[in-house]
Design an enzyme around this catalytic site. Sequence first.
Site, PDB file in Angstrom:
ATOM      1  CG  ASP A 260      14.709   1.641  40.487  1.00 43.21           C
ATOM      2  OD1 ASP A 260      14.516   1.028  41.558  1.00 43.21           O
ATOM      3  OD2 ASP A 260      14.804   1.081  39.386  1.00 43.21           O
TER       4      ASP A 260
ATOM      5  CG  ASN B 238      18.190   9.263  34.747  1.00 43.86           C
ATOM      6  OD1 ASN B 238      18.186   8.979  33.554  1.00 43.86           O
ATOM      7  ND2 ASN B 238      17.489   8.576  35.655  1.00 43.86           N
ATOM      8  CD  GLU B 239      14.063   7.985  33.878  1.00 46.99           C
ATOM      9  OE1 GLU B 239      13.514   7.791  34.973  1.00 46.99           O
ATOM     10  OE2 GLU B 239      14.053   7.160  32.951  1.00 46.99           O
TER      11      GLU B 239
ATOM     12  CG  ASN C 117      16.489   6.928  30.310  1.00 48.12           C
ATOM     13  OD1 ASN C 117      17.458   6.893  29.557  1.00 48.12           O
ATOM     14  ND2 ASN C 117      16.569   7.336  31.575  1.00 48.12           N
TER      15      ASN C 117
ATOM     16  CE1 TYR D  32       8.804  -0.605  35.472  1.00 45.03           C
ATOM     17  CE2 TYR D  32      10.408   0.606  34.170  1.00 45.03           C
ATOM     18  CZ  TYR D  32      10.082  -0.134  35.299  1.00 45.03           C
ATOM     19  OH  TYR D  32      11.038  -0.389  36.243  1.00 45.03           O
TER      20      TYR D  32
ATOM     21  CD  GLU E 163      17.851   4.578  32.424  1.00 46.81           C
ATOM     22  OE1 GLU E 163      16.802   4.035  32.811  1.00 46.81           O
ATOM     23  OE2 GLU E 163      18.428   5.484  33.056  1.00 46.81           O
TER      24      GLU E 163
ATOM     25  CD1 TRP F  13      17.554  -0.403  34.134  1.00 50.25           C
ATOM     26  CD2 TRP F  13      19.075   1.227  33.911  1.00 50.25           C
ATOM     27  NE1 TRP F  13      17.849   0.079  35.379  1.00 50.25           N
ATOM     28  CE2 TRP F  13      18.770   1.080  35.282  1.00 50.25           C
ATOM     29  CE3 TRP F  13      20.012   2.186  33.522  1.00 50.25           C
ATOM     30  CZ2 TRP F  13      19.371   1.853  36.266  1.00 50.25           C
ATOM     31  CZ3 TRP F  13      20.604   2.958  34.493  1.00 50.25           C
ATOM     32  CH2 TRP F  13      20.280   2.789  35.857  1.00 50.25           C
TER      33      TRP F  13
ATOM     34  CE  LYS G  25      13.257  -2.555  34.274  1.00 47.44           C
ATOM     35  NZ  LYS G  25      13.063  -2.213  35.689  1.00 47.44           N
TER      36      LYS G  25
HETATM   37  C1  BDP Z   1      14.594   4.345  34.602  1.00 49.98           C
HETATM   38  C2  BDP Z   1      15.560   4.998  35.587  1.00 49.98           C
HETATM   39  C3  BDP Z   1      16.435   3.959  36.272  1.00 49.98           C
HETATM   40  C4  BDP Z   1      15.580   2.821  36.781  1.00 49.98           C
HETATM   41  C5  BDP Z   1      14.867   2.184  35.597  1.00 49.98           C
HETATM   42  C6  BDP Z   1      13.998   0.996  36.005  1.00 49.98           C
HETATM   43  O1  BDP Z   1      16.351   5.953  34.947  1.00 49.98           O
HETATM   44  O2  BDP Z   1      17.145   4.581  37.316  1.00 49.98           O
HETATM   45  O3  BDP Z   1      16.287   1.887  37.517  1.00 49.98           O
HETATM   46  O4  BDP Z   1      14.012   3.151  35.058  1.00 49.98           O
HETATM   47  O5  BDP Z   1      12.840   1.208  36.325  1.00 49.98           O
HETATM   48  O6  BDP Z   1      13.519   5.135  34.324  1.00 49.98           O
HETATM   49  O7  BDP Z   1      14.480  -0.121  35.991  1.00 49.98           O
END
Ligand code: BDP
Length: 581
Positions: A167, A399-400, A455, A461, A492, A537, A556
Amino acid sequence: MLQVQSNAARTVYAMPEVWDFRLTDADAWRPVAVPASYNDQSADPRFRSFVGVAHYKTHFTVPAAAAGRRVVLRFGAVTHDAHVRLNGKPLCSHRGGFLPFEADITHLAAPGETALLEVDADNRIGHDTLPVGNEGGVAFFGSDNPGIPSVEAGKRMQGRTNQPNFDFFNYAGITRPVILYTTPREYVQDIAVVTEIDGTDGIVDVCAAGHGKIAIEILDATGARVASGEGAHLRAVIPDVKLWQPRPGTPYLYTARVRCGDDVYDQTFGVRTVEVDGARVLINGKPFYFKGPNRHEDAPFIGRGHSACVTVRDLDLLCWLGANTVRTSHYPDSELLYDLCDRLGIVVIDETPAVGIGAGASCNPYRAFPLADYHAQVLADMIARDKNHPCVVLWSLGNEPDTEHFPDDALAYWSALYRRAHDLDPQNRPVTMVCCQNDYTKDITTRTMDVVCINRYYGWYNLSNDLETAKRAFDIELDFWEKIGKPLILSEYGADTLPGHHAAAPEMFTEEFQAAFYEAINSCLDARDFVVGELPWCFADFDAQPGPMRPGGNRKGLFTRDRRPKLAAHTLRRRWTFNMR
Ligand code: BDP
């Protein structure tokens, strides 16, 4: 790899600030600034949508004064892959967009003569690149019929080969400085510094590599000599040592001055320790709480390009926030950031560009994607570059990734990298991998790391707009992690926020909601001793792949993209400056 340094023995020469550039052979050459991503340097929409190999060229002259010296051309980073030619002949190639590479051109460019330098920058991403791109041909969850809502089927119809599995905008080009420098023919190749604390004394262990006879001195911050010795290895006591301490402490820096023949290199270092003790992270033997935002290298016009001014300003804002930490999400940053964090006492969580491995794929990424060896190499290169920075206290392997659908393969893949990081780092720092919001009961990898990094977007979400239920759900998860018995960082959490959008009732996208979101989730963190950090984040709004959830990028940020604080920045500033436990 040592950073570039200009001193009595080494000379740095400026390269052109503007190069010739074209996307394809069919385009005319046009000016482009270096370093910077090329994508936002033109109103031509192809600069942002382009997929493939873009071309740069420039001329430079190796100064006559360089005669008899070793001459090196160094690239801070070219995103993602680079092929470099000098005077029409292949000079070097490099894979990966976030780490430096260099070539010795002593015998390839004559002092006093002008040379042609050409760089091809490839922005394509796929299953064998970091960060990962999706590719056609691999089945993804969802239908193959683009009439049925299936994002992947639609992308296949568009026939684009770049489908970022991450992202942030896929900025590309010569994004970090290109530097010409000289050293004597015998030179310092590498230095590794390890420190210990023994009561009021410090112990420093320096290992140097170089062609020639080596001698090492330790200097304090005033330049006074503390210790010295002949040879490539020095172990010395620093009496009444001044420690490198994170903010608000004093980040004292010493220097290891390494001589090799006529060459000299000053390696700054801090005396500090970092270790995991049960569910705590100790810096210099004291429990440390990580507080500070994740940050992207991202700014108007330059994209992901290196800018000393933007970096200085961002770190100043971090200090204004009362932060003591920054995570280099989601790739190793430009080298200047680490120098500044050393000086300012800001702790860095240093991350490889391994973002999105397998996320969303229905295949087993650990068997289908040819990444293991390359990922190990990128990790090794990151550690080689950043190993001496006292600010770096935690390595993030990535990451993730998907850790949930193929748990045994995920564990094998990440465990190998975990061991490699420990083996390679002379300072043996703790290691983590940052976990995506998932079914944490199925994920058997995250819990094996030295520090658990999760995160989580409860209230955004999932359980969107419902902060009370979000808190309850997060609490249930925290009960799970508490039993694991490791230190945990909420690596995050955040909410998209449109600056200037207000409401009396804090609803999603308002500034009030973002502030309330942090207050709600922070109240969960405050109730748990094993939580050792909170990383919102994100630091500032940043450019992302265009999509229905990204109005003008990812919103964000605690700051807007031009670095104006939103309400939540003030909320966190109060917490981090005045209220923290
Ligand atoms: C997280 C990711 C990050 C995204 C963020 C988002 O690690 O890179 O930008 O979500 O959705 O899961 O804002």
